[in-house]
Scaffold this active site. Structure first.
Site, PDB file in Angstrom:
ATOM      1  N   THR A 130       2.686 -27.548  32.237  1.00  0.00           N
ATOM      2  CA  THR A 130       2.202 -28.504  31.057  1.00  0.00           C
ATOM      3  C   THR A 130       0.820 -28.304  30.678  1.00  0.00           C
ATOM      4  O   THR A 130       0.147 -27.741  31.707  1.00  0.00           O
ATOM      5  CB  THR A 130       2.699 -29.963  31.514  1.00  0.00           C
ATOM      6  OG1 THR A 130       1.702 -30.386  32.483  1.00  0.00           O
ATOM      7  CG2 THR A 130       4.013 -30.154  31.781  1.00  0.00           C
ATOM      8  N   ASP A 131       0.406 -29.014  29.772  1.00  0.00           N
ATOM      9  CA  ASP A 131      -1.103 -29.011  29.483  1.00  0.00           C
ATOM     10  C   ASP A 131      -1.709 -29.890  30.550  1.00  0.00           C
ATOM     11  O   ASP A 131      -3.030 -29.305  30.992  1.00  0.00           O
ATOM     12  CB  ASP A 131      -1.428 -29.739  28.315  1.00  0.00           C
ATOM     13  CG  ASP A 131      -0.942 -29.057  27.103  1.00  0.00           C
ATOM     14  OD1 ASP A 131      -0.791 -27.558  27.335  1.00  0.00           O
ATOM     15  OD2 ASP A 131      -0.812 -29.658  25.968  1.00  0.00           O
ATOM     16  N   CYS A 132      -1.236 -30.465  31.174  1.00  0.00           N
ATOM     17  CA  CYS A 132      -2.233 -31.236  32.188  1.00  0.00           C
ATOM     18  C   CYS A 132      -1.769 -30.564  33.794  1.00  0.00           C
ATOM     19  O   CYS A 132      -2.622 -31.021  34.554  1.00  0.00           O
ATOM     20  CB  CYS A 132      -1.735 -32.819  32.395  1.00  0.00           C
ATOM     21  SG  CYS A 132       0.072 -33.269  32.049  1.00  0.00           S
ATOM     22  N   TYR A 133      -0.733 -30.026  33.875  1.00  0.00           N
ATOM     23  CA  TYR A 133      -0.251 -29.459  35.131  1.00  0.00           C
ATOM     24  C   TYR A 133       0.002 -27.683  34.793  1.00  0.00           C
ATOM     25  O   TYR A 133       1.312 -27.617  34.796  1.00  0.00           O
ATOM     26  CB  TYR A 133       1.041 -29.987  35.897  1.00  0.00           C
ATOM     27  CG  TYR A 133       0.617 -31.398  36.161  1.00  0.00           C
ATOM     28  CD1 TYR A 133      -0.111 -31.550  37.312  1.00  0.00           C
ATOM     29  CD2 TYR A 133       1.262 -32.519  35.553  1.00  0.00           C
ATOM     30  CE1 TYR A 133      -0.486 -32.981  37.911  1.00  0.00           C
ATOM     31  CE2 TYR A 133       0.949 -33.742  36.226  1.00  0.00           C
ATOM     32  CZ  TYR A 133       0.470 -33.929  37.094  1.00  0.00           C
ATOM     33  OH  TYR A 133       0.075 -35.266  37.326  1.00  0.00           O
TER      34      TYR A 133
END
Lengths: 495, 127
Positions: A130-133
């Site tokens: 994901t964008d955060c992970y």
């Protein structure tokens, strides 16, 4: 009931080193000798213990974040998968989860024991990114000291009592109650009766939400009633810090043919607040009843073979149908006693203080079966059986198979009783080897059968176990009333 | 305990009966698996007669070997649960006074069933 003392008073005595602590086994004699009233004045704390395979157990981990970070979608510890449907690096490892590479010999219970023994395990995780992970994969070695948290949370432990098991069928059964020999060859039972925590507080007055306990060698807590809690078959949900636990009280195990589990050691101190509690802790095995049930019947409601007490079970032999049958315990009485003694020592040394529950667990509960669609039974799917006599020639049998477009011909005697079965493969083999006499020469005499009211899953499992594709359906006198084939079942089970 | 191995010739003879009569020894058959062409039988005799019986059996053309390796329990692994107790056909396992599960290996007939049921893999049969 007159309160003799409070938990605060008992804790004060523990602090001063003057508390009188006895194990539940010792308490039986105290109550028998002094009576409940006097025992309540003399004794401050009774320690209980149990050590057995507790399948509903596991550990919540927080692994910490990698760089770049990963939102673990699937995670394995030594190839045993843990549940990750929680936050990014949290996962729950259950003890019955099997290794994807080693199968039943190694599972979640063994991973937990390995970690507690100070061994490193392989952590492998995958993710979608994901964008955060952004990270999608990681493989590393971790030990217990490397993770942020390892919290043991067991949804169902410390069964108050449990139904004992036997087996009426003609084959060996591999179950969570151990190996059960055919024809009532043995009996197994779990639980430790008079030493078991909940049997010593059957009204759950002192054991409830918030009760401090001994769990796996560390201090833990009761966090509520366990799943399937159904007094007097009560259960507890417990938690504790795995990092403080010891492998002496947590042992990964395998019940052959069933799967993996974890032997968990639990001890619970019972404050003797009044005579009623003292009396309850005086309970003995001959007063604790359970029933022996028949695992030979693979249904939810297995028939009760007989009622017994824990005293009878612990004697090592019970009588079934006039015969003496040997009994195996499955919980360790030896380690259970050690836990009660260990907990007693901890309290005497003022290392362990008692807590009263902040909320009581239910004293009544109904245990409901799973709600699911009506059970489909064999008679609703069976087809007409085309039976032949054993004097039928191989030639005629082959004609019957072709004309009726079937693969199985049950062989019956003149009363319609099943005596064998012939398949199209038997016929082909007979022709190939020049056996052209009657089918009595080539038929299989030991026929695996189904009963009309058997669930179709049971029939399917029989076919799978014996690598066969059809079962004659017989009544209780073995008259052939139909035939059920794997094709009939596969349509239903898939659809 | 003695393991007898029969070949296609000796398997037809009533050798055990002959041995019992000629050595005047009581023989207890513990386990037998006899086919058309070969067979294996485990018998139990009193220690004092063992050598004489084995000599007689060999004279009849049967291979006879003493069974030495009995069941071994690893007490580091054992949790004393007792799953083995009711499985053993000759009651090797029992609960001692201190509630530990103990093995009386002298009774073992090497059937191996307990090895397959122990949840902790604490039991083994030496080769």
């Amino acid at each position: 009931m007159k309160t003799v003392k409070t938990v605060d008073e008992i804790n004060q005595k523990i602090k001063e080193g003057s508390a009188n602590v006895v194990t539940a086994l010792e308490m039986k004699d105290v109550v028998a000798e002094l009576g409940a009233e006097k025992a309540a004045e003399e004794v401050d704390v009774v320690t209980t213990g149990t050590f057995g395979a507790m399948c509903s157990s596991g550990v919540f981990f927080n692994f910490g974040h990698s760089d770049p970070p990963i939102k673990m979608q699937r995670v394995w510890l030594n190839d045993v998968e843990a549940y990750t449907g929680v936050a990014a690096v949290d996962a729950y490892l259950g003890v019955t989860q099997l290794s994807e590479t080693r199968g039943m010999e190694y599972g979640g219970g063994h991973v937990i024991e390995d970690l507690v023994r100070g061994r490193e395990v392989e952590l492998r995780a995958t993710a979608y990114g994901t964008d955060c992970y952004p990270r999608k994969e990681i493989v590393t070695e971790i030990g217990l000291e490397d993770v942020n948290q390892a919290v043991m949370v067991n949804p169902r432990n410390a069964y108050q009592r449990y139904r004992a098991a036997t087996n009426s069928s003609d084959r060996v059964l591999r179950t969570y109650m151990g190996t059960l020999l055919p024809n009532f060859g043995n009996v197994t039972f779990a639980g430790v009766g008079e030493l078991s925590p909940l049997n010593n507080d059957p009204e759950y007055r002192t054991i409830g939400v918030g009760t401090r306990i001994f769990l796996g060698g560390a201090k833990g807590y009761v966090i509520g009633e366990g799943t399937q809690h159904a007094p007097p078959f009560g259960t507890l949900m417990v938690k504790g810090n795995l990092k403080e636990m010891s492998a002496e009280w947590l042992r990964g195990a395998t019940f052959p043919g069933y799967g993996t589990t974890l032997f968990v050691g639990i001890g619970i101190p019972i404050p003797i607040l009044d005579a009623k509690i003292a009396e309850a802790t005086g309970i003995t095995d001959d007063k604790i009843e359970t029933s022996i049930i028949d695992f030979g019947v693979p249904r939810r409601d297995r028939p009760v073979v007989k009622k017994v007490t824990y005293a009878e079970l612990k004697s090592g032999k019970v009588e079934i149908n006039g015969e003496e049958v040997r009994v195996s315990p499955l919980s360790s009485y030896y380690h259970s006693i050690k836990i009660a003694e260990e907990l007693k020592k901890m309290i005497e040394k003022a290392e362990f203080f008692l807590s009263m529950p902040v909320e009581r667990i239910p004293q009544k509960e109904v245990f409901k079966p799973l709600r699911h669609k009506e059970v489909k039974v064999v008679k609703s799917v069976m087809e007409k059986a085309i039976a032949i006599r054993e004097t039928t020639s191989v030639q005629d049998a082959s004609q019957i198979i072709i004309t009726n477009n079937v693969n199985h011909l049950p062989v019956v005697d003149n009363e319609g009783v099943l005596i064998g079965i012939v398949t199209s493969w038997d016929i082909a083999k007979a022709v190939a080897t020049g056996k052209t006499g009657s089918v009595s020469e080539i038929m299989t005499r030991k026929v695996i059968t189904a009963l009309p009211d058997e669930p179709i899953e049971v029939a399917a499992r029989k076919m799978e176990q014996h690598s066969i594709s059809a079962l004659p359906v017989v009544d209780t006198k073995r008259h052939v009333i139909g035939l059920v084939t794997s094709e009939d079942l596969s349509k239903l089970l898939v659809g | 305990m003695i393991l007898l191995k029969y070949d296609s010739r000796s398997v037809r003879e009533p050798i055990i009966a002959k041995t019992a009569i000629e050595t005047e020894t009581l023989l207890n058959i513990i386990k037998a698996s006899v086919g058309a062409r070969q067979g294996e039988i485990i018998i139990e005799v009193e220690d004092a007669k063992a050598d004489e019986v084995m000599e007689k059996l060999r004279a009849f053309g049967v291979e006879a070997v003493k069974i030495e390796g009995r069941i071994e329990k690893d007490d580091e692994l054992c949790v004393h649960c007792g799953a083995c107790i009711s499985i053993c056909p000759v009651e090797v396992f029992s609960v001692a006074d201190d509630k530990k599960v103990v093995a009386d290996s002298q009774k073992c007939i090497r059937c191996g069933v307990c090895v397959t049921v122990c949840p902790l893999s604490a039991l083994s049969l030496p080769e």
